[in-house]
Scaffold this active site. Structure first.
Site, short mmCIF file in Angstrom:
data_model
loop_
_atom_site.label_atom_id
_atom_site.label_comp_id
_atom_site.label_asym_id
_atom_site.label_seq_id
_atom_site.Cartn_x
_atom_site.Cartn_y
_atom_site.Cartn_z
N SER A 224 -3.06 -0.68 3.85
CA SER A 224 -2.08 -0.16 4.30
C SER A 224 -1.26 -1.67 4.86
O SER A 224 -0.92 -2.54 4.11
CB SER A 224 -2.31 0.72 5.70
OG SER A 224 -1.17 1.07 6.27
N ASP B 6 2.00 9.66 -0.77
CA ASP B 6 0.62 9.72 -0.12
C ASP B 6 0.38 10.12 1.48
O ASP B 6 -0.40 9.87 2.32
CB ASP B 6 -0.10 8.25 -0.06
CG ASP B 6 0.48 7.24 0.81
OD1 ASP B 6 1.31 7.45 1.60
OD2 ASP B 6 -0.01 6.09 0.90
N HIS C 153 -2.74 8.42 2.55
CA HIS C 153 -2.72 7.16 3.03
C HIS C 153 -4.09 6.60 3.90
O HIS C 153 -4.31 5.55 3.67
CB HIS C 153 -1.55 6.91 3.59
CG HIS C 153 -1.30 5.52 4.00
ND1 HIS C 153 -0.70 4.60 3.15
CD2 HIS C 153 -1.16 5.02 5.34
CE1 HIS C 153 -0.36 3.23 3.97
NE2 HIS C 153 -0.88 3.63 4.95
#
Length: 444
Positions: free
Chosen positions: A219, A386, A421
């Site tokens: 991320s 995502d 995600h």
């Protein structure tokens, strides 16, 4: 019966070598305790050698401590109770905020101030902060509600194949309120962090007989890892970086969820289901550079309406007007000076790079605040992605990486249908693919 016993082994032979190694019974066994810290602990599945690995976590996984000096002038008297009493935890467990009497003080002491003269972000006067546990893969935030957050599951899997904290496995938490600079931009906080990370990688390589390091970011940590590599001299990269693995990195082209977080604070800091608290934390969030650094870029999103109201629509070209419309015009100047140049800057890392993204999940593409009330949750028009990052941003990043011929030969992109995600490094099936790429990076 003999054939049935052999069937699992025959199926394993049909798999790619790295996945076959990861799924084989010999690999999934926990190494013996007496092997910890010994030379044998660096042995990779299949008889190879493990390269040292540094983990750079997602946005909220780093722990922050604060120290209040005499220069601190609290807006509420009890917020100054810890003045002169040394370091104490400021951001250590986001689930604590659900019923925390300290919230107004937390908001004040976490907030940043943009210094236009320096072109950089600062703490409030009298507030000093630092990141805890730099260097340890076990030093990330522990959340009792979400026990698999912050590389906990990934670390356990890495230890199963022989990695050891402080020996071959390390962690590089950072102050997530700030964002990595591009060349020419000042950042006192990230300049210090990049020096720390440089030393950590050099030390990790040295203690492992000079082996190059695998740098893994998830991320926002993927963004940090990528910018770190791009900031180093090419000769240093060639000597110290084995592979860059990015799991759901936040792309330079931006994504729409960042706009939603800024506008209405929905699920802010990933504390789900506490919307009133999100509105309380929103003024603090809006002071962070990381709150605006991933706004949609015109190069990726064009002039498509992204935020829709009765009075006006806002495209990626109108984000400064949008910031003013939310009531936080203070963000306009740092956005113009620091974020816009990042949108127009791209430099390939020029090291072997693997990028894994989830796709096939509904992800906001447009936000509808029809009455212009940014305190309310928006209606969303969804597209592919995502759940956080839009597919168009992922594809734009892939294209930028491939545009450099030398990088193109060193770049691998993987789209995992159904991977979200936040869970791409926790959900079993997606984690297995992540582990496959880590093993592949070790072997190449």
């Amino acid at each position: 019966m003999g054939f049935l016993r052999l069937l699992p082994l025959l199926l394993l032979l049909l798999l790619p070598p790295s996945l076959r190694e990861y799924l084989s019974p010999a690999i999934n066994r926990m190494p013996e305790e007496e092997g910890y810290g010994s030379t044998s602990s660096t042995a990779a599945p299949g008889g190879g050698v493990l390269h040292p690995m540094v983990l750079v976590p997602g946005l909220t996984c780093s722990e922050l401590e604060v120290r209040l000096t005499d220069a601190y002038r609290p807006t509420l008297p009890h917020c100054g109770a810890m003045k002169g009493k040394g370091w104490f935890g400021l951001w250590a467990n986001c689930s604590d905020l659900l019923a925390h009497h300290y919230v107004p003080c937390f908001v004040e002491q976490m907030s940043l101030v943009y210094d236009p003269a320096a072109g950089d972000y600062r703490n409030l006067p009298g507030v000093e902060t630092r990141v805890r546990n730099f260097g340890s893969s076990r030093g990330f935030q522990r959340n009792p509600v979400f026990t698999d957050w912050c590389f906990e599951v990934l670390r356990q899997e890495l230890e199963r194949i022989g990695y050891r904290d402080g020996d071959t496995l390390f962690g590089a938490p950072y102050d997530f309120r700030h964002a990595p600079p591009v060349p020419g931009q000042p950042s006192e906080v990230f300049s210090r962090y990049l020096r720390q990370l440089t030393r950590l990688i050099e030390d990790a390589s040295r203690r492992n007989q000079g082996r190059k390091v695998i740098l893994f970011g998830h991320s926002f940590g993927g963004t940090v890892a990528l910018e770190f590599v791009r900031s180093t001299p090419m000769a240093w990269r060639d000597r110290h970086i084995k592979h860059l693995i990015l799991a759901a990195p936040l792309p330079p082209g931006g994504f729409m969820k960042s706009v939603q977080y800024f506008a209405s604070g929905t699920d802010l800091l990933f504390i789900p289901g506490v919307y009133p608290l999100a509105l309380t934390l929103r003024p603090m969030w809006r002071t962070f550079e990381s709150a605006v650094v991933n706004f949609p870029s015109p190069a990726v999103f064009g002039r498509k309406p992204l935020v829709i109201t009765r009075e006006r629509n806002y495209s990626a070209h109108d984000m400064m007007d949008f910031l003013a419309a939310t009531g936080y015009g203070t963000a306009v100047e740092p956005f113009r000076r620091r974020v816009v140049p990042k949108m127009d800057h791209f430099q390939a890392p020029m090291v072997p790079t693997t990028c894994l993204n989830g796709v096939g999940i509904e992800t906001p593409e447009q936000l509808v605040y029809w009455d212009g009330d940014f305190d309310a949750n928006p209606e969303t028009v969804n597209g592919d992605g995502d759940e956080e990052i839009n597919l168009v941003s992922m594809l734009a990043f892939d294209e930028q990486m491939r545009r450099q011929p030398k990088q193109n030969k060193l770049f691998k992109t993987i789209k995992l249908h159904g991977a979200r995600h936040g869970t791409i490094v926790t959900e079993d099936w997606a984690l297995k693919r992540v582990m496959q790429e880590i093993l592949e990076a070790n072997r190449i």
